[in-house]
Design a protein around this motif. Sequence first.
Motif, PDB file in Angstrom:
ATOM      1  N   SER A  68       0.755  -1.131   0.006  1.00 25.64           N
ATOM      2  CA  SER A  68       0.090   0.027   0.163  1.00 25.64           C
ATOM      3  C   SER A  68       0.915   1.365   0.092  1.00 25.64           C
ATOM      4  N   HIS A  72      -3.327   3.122  12.712  1.00 25.45           N
ATOM      5  CA  HIS A  72      -3.242   2.991  11.528  1.00 25.45           C
ATOM      6  C   HIS A  72      -2.076   2.492  10.801  1.00 25.45           C
ATOM      7  N   LEU A  73      -1.108   3.445  10.857  1.00 25.22           N
ATOM      8  CA  LEU A  73       0.580   3.241  10.424  1.00 25.22           C
ATOM      9  C   LEU A  73       0.963   1.830  10.879  1.00 25.22           C
ATOM     10  N   GLY A 101       0.807  11.838   7.827  1.00 23.13           N
ATOM     11  CA  GLY A 101      -0.520  12.424   7.737  1.00 23.13           C
ATOM     12  C   GLY A 101      -1.892  11.030   8.032  1.00 23.13           C
ATOM     13  N   TYR A 102      -1.134  10.204   8.904  1.00 23.56           N
ATOM     14  CA  TYR A 102      -1.988   9.164   9.208  1.00 23.56           C
ATOM     15  C   TYR A 102      -2.005   8.839  10.590  1.00 23.56           C
ATOM     16  N   SER A 103      -2.837   8.159  11.473  1.00 26.29           N
ATOM     17  CA  SER A 103      -2.906   7.964  12.817  1.00 26.29           C
ATOM     18  C   SER A 103      -1.764   6.883  13.061  1.00 26.29           C
ATOM     19  N   LYS A 104      -1.099   7.034  14.124  1.00 28.34           N
ATOM     20  CA  LYS A 104      -0.162   5.994  14.565  1.00 28.34           C
ATOM     21  C   LYS A 104      -0.498   4.591  14.722  1.00 28.34           C
ATOM     22  N   ASP A 144       5.062   5.133   2.161  1.00 29.80           N
ATOM     23  CA  ASP A 144       5.262   6.526   2.692  1.00 29.80           C
ATOM     24  C   ASP A 144       6.054   6.324   3.867  1.00 29.80           C
ATOM     25  N   ALA A 164       3.859   9.540  12.358  1.00 28.92           N
ATOM     26  CA  ALA A 164       2.473   9.717  11.977  1.00 28.92           C
ATOM     27  C   ALA A 164       2.082  11.060  11.681  1.00 28.92           C
ATOM     28  N   SER A 165       2.451  12.249  12.329  1.00 28.87           N
ATOM     29  CA  SER A 165       2.037  13.710  11.865  1.00 28.87           C
ATOM     30  C   SER A 165       2.773  13.671  10.571  1.00 28.87           C
ATOM     31  N   VAL A 170       0.624   3.633   2.078  1.00 25.21           N
ATOM     32  CA  VAL A 170       0.597   3.815   3.478  1.00 25.21           C
ATOM     33  C   VAL A 170       2.219   3.297   3.887  1.00 25.21           C
TER      34      VAL A 170
END
Length: 291
Positions: A3, A36-37, A31-34, A8, A27-28, A5
Amino acid sequence: MYSKVTQDVIYSLEECLLDEWQLDDYASHIGYSKFHLSRIFKQETGLTISEYIRKRRLALAAMYLLHSDESILQIAFELRYQSQEAFTRSFKELYKMPPGKYRKIMRTLQGTEEKNMSDLTTIKGWILSGSHPTFYEMKADGHVFHTGIKSGLLSSKTDVGEGQFGTMMQSFSAENWLGKRIKLSCFLKTDEVVKCGVWCRVDNSTGDVIQFDNMDNRPIQGTTDWNFYSVVLDVPKESASIHFGILLIGTGKVWADGFKFEEVDLSVTLTNMLGQENLPLEPINLGFDEG
């Protein structure tokens, strides 16, 4: 298929590998929640983000030990360890020997290899093939690697015509994978490649191709740092052999490391480029009246 994600995350990890970032910082930045990452990354790579950072930092340590005269203490602090003792414990856990011994043994082995250059163009288990294999070379590279002590390097030796390619590849029996969905993954790094990617093919006993993906619809181009790539194929009951490797079309260099085969469940999307599963159930627009 891997993916965006995951790619990235790895891009950011490689870019900031020696920075004192926490998971919240990555995460910041991405641009995803930690949460989800962490979930996606572990699901696709089999590693937690902290495990990835640890293995990559220790790989850098192995390179520094082999190719620099920095002291073990300097290397430990550069890689964000609080003490030489903590670094030594971590290094020994992964490389099965303390850093001082690793430096001595590996430098001796490297000197032996460099005296016999023919050893560098042969890699156990791998063959060089393609449309014009004489235009390419492959070797084990102890200067650039993702983890461990070496990577596989496939590179062009001369100008290559349009559509000409080389591949570093292996073949093996499909017997242990019959009836399963498999994911082949690896880490790749490139230098000025025209086009490249990981590929995998499943053949039946008569040599017919029944599953195939070479990343032609998502190629790697130009110069890129280490990142994670995968293909997902089914191995039908009639399969006889599985073939895989790295494809380099045109000029450039591509390093490969950490190949892995694993069974995945049917919820994981196929990357098979033969497209049979995408065919419509019925023919359409038979009278040519639709726009």
